[in-house]
Enzyme design. Structure first.
Site, mmCIF file in Angstrom:
data_model
loop_
_atom_site.group_PDB
_atom_site.id
_atom_site.type_symbol
_atom_site.label_atom_id
_atom_site.label_comp_id
_atom_site.label_asym_id
_atom_site.label_seq_id
_atom_site.Cartn_x
_atom_site.Cartn_y
_atom_site.Cartn_z
ATOM 1 N N ASN A 147 0.818 -1.220 0.000
ATOM 2 C CA ASN A 147 0.000 0.000 0.000
ATOM 3 C C ASN A 147 0.853 1.271 0.000
ATOM 4 O O ASN A 147 0.363 2.350 0.336
ATOM 5 C CB ASN A 147 -0.989 -0.010 1.178
ATOM 6 N N ARG A 285 3.331 7.150 11.357
ATOM 7 C CA ARG A 285 2.806 6.624 12.618
ATOM 8 C C ARG A 285 2.615 7.780 13.585
ATOM 9 O O ARG A 285 3.447 8.699 13.658
ATOM 10 C CB ARG A 285 3.775 5.608 13.246
ATOM 11 N N GLN A 314 -4.590 3.496 18.488
ATOM 12 C CA GLN A 314 -5.664 3.324 17.505
ATOM 13 C C GLN A 314 -6.584 2.207 17.973
ATOM 14 O O GLN A 314 -6.081 1.112 18.194
ATOM 15 C CB GLN A 314 -5.074 3.022 16.132
ATOM 16 N N HIS A 333 -7.312 5.986 10.313
ATOM 17 C CA HIS A 333 -6.181 5.386 9.584
ATOM 18 C C HIS A 333 -6.707 4.646 8.337
ATOM 19 O O HIS A 333 -7.093 3.486 8.407
ATOM 20 C CB HIS A 333 -5.468 4.411 10.520
HETATM 21 P P1 NDP Z 1 10.231 1.651 3.427
HETATM 22 O O1 NDP Z 1 10.853 0.591 4.275
HETATM 23 O O2 NDP Z 1 10.286 1.526 1.956
HETATM 24 O O3 NDP Z 1 10.847 3.072 3.777
HETATM 25 C C1 NDP Z 1 11.118 3.488 5.060
HETATM 26 C C2 NDP Z 1 12.254 4.479 4.975
HETATM 27 O O4 NDP Z 1 12.423 5.079 6.262
HETATM 28 C C3 NDP Z 1 13.574 3.825 4.610
HETATM 29 O O5 NDP Z 1 14.144 4.540 3.550
HETATM 30 C C4 NDP Z 1 14.388 3.981 5.894
HETATM 31 O O6 NDP Z 1 15.710 4.215 5.702
HETATM 32 C C5 NDP Z 1 13.809 5.254 6.448
HETATM 33 N N1 NDP Z 1 14.144 5.479 7.844
HETATM 34 C C6 NDP Z 1 14.177 4.604 8.866
HETATM 35 N N2 NDP Z 1 14.556 5.205 9.988
HETATM 36 C C7 NDP Z 1 14.802 6.496 9.680
HETATM 37 C C8 NDP Z 1 15.236 7.623 10.419
HETATM 38 N N3 NDP Z 1 15.540 7.498 11.717
HETATM 39 N N4 NDP Z 1 15.358 8.804 9.774
HETATM 40 C C9 NDP Z 1 15.084 8.918 8.458
HETATM 41 N N5 NDP Z 1 14.663 7.869 7.702
HETATM 42 C C10 NDP Z 1 14.531 6.678 8.312
HETATM 43 O O7 NDP Z 1 8.709 1.753 3.922
HETATM 44 P P2 NDP Z 1 7.462 2.464 3.239
HETATM 45 O O8 NDP Z 1 7.918 3.706 2.585
HETATM 46 O O9 NDP Z 1 6.679 1.493 2.447
HETATM 47 O O10 NDP Z 1 6.605 2.788 4.539
HETATM 48 C C11 NDP Z 1 7.106 3.687 5.527
HETATM 49 C C12 NDP Z 1 6.197 3.694 6.729
HETATM 50 O O11 NDP Z 1 4.941 4.254 6.387
HETATM 51 C C13 NDP Z 1 5.851 2.323 7.296
HETATM 52 O O12 NDP Z 1 6.873 1.825 8.137
HETATM 53 C C14 NDP Z 1 4.579 2.602 8.029
HETATM 54 O O13 NDP Z 1 4.871 3.039 9.352
HETATM 55 C C15 NDP Z 1 3.959 3.742 7.259
HETATM 56 N N6 NDP Z 1 2.795 3.284 6.472
HETATM 57 C C16 NDP Z 1 1.578 3.865 6.712
HETATM 58 C C17 NDP Z 1 0.461 3.418 6.059
HETATM 59 C C18 NDP Z 1 -0.879 4.056 6.267
HETATM 60 O O14 NDP Z 1 -1.893 3.459 5.915
HETATM 61 N N7 NDP Z 1 -0.947 5.268 6.789
HETATM 62 C C19 NDP Z 1 0.519 2.282 5.128
HETATM 63 C C20 NDP Z 1 1.873 1.851 4.848
HETATM 64 C C21 NDP Z 1 2.945 2.298 5.547
HETATM 65 P P3 NDP Z 1 16.753 3.137 5.213
HETATM 66 O O15 NDP Z 1 16.000 1.982 4.696
HETATM 67 O O16 NDP Z 1 17.467 3.922 4.173
HETATM 68 O O17 NDP Z 1 17.530 2.804 6.409
#
Ligand code: NDP
Length: 401
Positions: A147, A285, A314, A333
């Protein structure tokens, strides 16, 4: 034979839908970047149906029961008298969606002596105490990418909606008014603004790509840098830390996972470093921002608007301050649980279950924890620990609105 406990949100108040506004959803070949779509051996649902609520059962009932497993589906998840608390004691698998999270705290994990798999039908496994899962050797998996684009679309919608003052203007129409000055006294163009994303993972990068045609100036901060080619293509500026980025941004969108490193990132101190009148959109989140600090910043004008669909806990209690703070564009959400997204994560959930029951490896990109350590996507994007603290508060939400 296994017992699977599946925690899903309630059916619509008027009952499970008998019809839908559209006859289906587009068929996608692959995710951006090439990852393949979920590949279960079969599915027992029609893509486009409501699968994420109790009666939808993620389309899993026929598959699980015909293979001799027991499936318990419930929305009762919070408080010691919940169905989840009762059923978890002999569950082999717990499935939960981030929209209606089954908080798998260390206490619950300790009670669930047979638990082997905590499966997130969606993305984001912060509702599971990962440290406790690691300790107990429980596998944690989620349906990576299912998603991400759904959320990116929602982020763009919320950015435009806040800056153009869409929701309050719509309210004037519903109230029978034509109050143009009231509507536009807080309405701006997005063009030319500095827009930054905290994290440029699947969602963050998709947001950047979608915003580029709006002729904005793009920024990001992340633990790992994008390739030079992508930075050039998007003309996006990298910042080594979030403080440096927020100082110059008119809009900040939060797209990182919740883990101990990101919890409470947007507190009074960081918000004070933002440009006065910046907008914040958080679909990642709730706990990544400080609840009271956001409400205070909206009250005193440090930020001009806040929108998002993620809360903590939630469901949020009836008196959660985000329900009543000014200049908000909050929804429950929902961004990652459109009917389109549900078809993908229901299929991905089925794929993971098939692997689990047939002793086949779960795709690396779906893994968060396995074999007593962070694995796959978890090893790349999460830090070990626990971000479930305070989940008891969710039990304060009672009955339906
Ligand atoms: P990804 O794993 O593709 O991306 C997450 C990114 O966050 C990675 O690039 C990671 O960095 C980066 N990251 C982690 N820690 C840090 C930090 N301390 N500072 C800066 N960047 C950081 O996940 P998605 O993009 O698919 O999803 C991200 C989040 O969105 C999910 O974990 C979830 O919490 C939320 N989400 C919400 C939804 C909703 O319905 N509202 C649905 C889907 C997701 P790197 O990998 O480079 O270390």
């Amino acid at each position: 034979m296994a017992k699977v406990v599946c925690v899903l949100y309630d059916d619509p108040v008027d009952g499970y839908p008998k019809a839908y506004p559209r006859d289906g959803i587009p068929v996608l070949e692959r995710y951006p970047g090439g990852q393949t779509m979920p590949t279960p051996k079969a599915i027992d649902f029609k893509p486009g149906a409501l699968l994420g609520s109790v009666s939808g059962a993620l389309g899993l009932r026929k598959y699980l029961e015909s293979n001799g497993h027991t499936l318990v589906v419930t929305s009762s998840k919070d408080g010691a008298d919940s169905v989840l608390d009762r059923e978890i004691v002999d569950a082999d698998v717990v499935i939960s969606q981030p929209f209606w999270p089954a908080y798998l705290t260390a206490e619950r994990i300790a009670k669930a002596k047979k638990l082997k798999l905590a499966l997130t039908a969606g993305i984001g496994s912060d509702h599971v105490d990962l440290a406790a899962a690691i300790e107990r050797g429980i596998t944690v998996a989620e349906v990576t990418y299912c998603n991400s684009i759904s959320v990116a679309e929602h982020v763009v919608m919320m950015i435009l909606s806040l800056i153009r003052n869409y929701l309050p203007s719509h309210d004037w129409v519903r109230k029978g008014g034509w109050n143009i000055a009231d509507c536009v006294a807080r309405s701006y163009d997005v063009e030319g603004m500095h827009v930054g994303t905290v994290a440029a993972g699947r969602i963050g990068l998709a947001v950047l790509r979608r915003l580029k045609p709006f002729d904005v100036k793009l920024h990001y901060t992340d633990r790992h840098r994008l390739s030079e080619a992508v930075e050039r293509e998007l003309n996006v500026t990298y910042h080594a830390n979030v403080e440096d980025m927020v100082r110059i941004c008119d809009v900040v969108t939060i797209n990182c996972p919740l883990h101990p490193e990101t919890e409470n990132m947007f507190d009074d101190k960081l918000i004070a470093k933002m440009k006065r009148g910046a907008y914040v959109v958080n679909t990642a989140r709730g706990k990544i921002v400080n609840r009271e600090a956001i409400a205070r910043a909206l009250e005193n004008g440090q930020i001009a608007g806040y929108a998002g669909d993620v809360w903590f806990p939630q469901p949020p209690p009836r008196d959660h301050v985000w329900r009543t703070m000014p200049h908000e564009g909050m929804t429950p959400h929902i961004s990652g649980t459109s009917l389109s997204a549900q078809a993908r994560y229901a299929a991905g959930t089925r794929e993971i279950l098939e692997c689990f029951f047939e002793g086949r490896p779960i795709r690396e990109e779906y893994l968060i924890v396995q074999g007593g350590k962070l694995a796959g996507t978890g090893a790349h994007s999460y830090s070990a620990g626990n971000a479930t603290r305070g989940s008891d508060e969710a039990a304060k939400f009672k009955g339906k609105a």
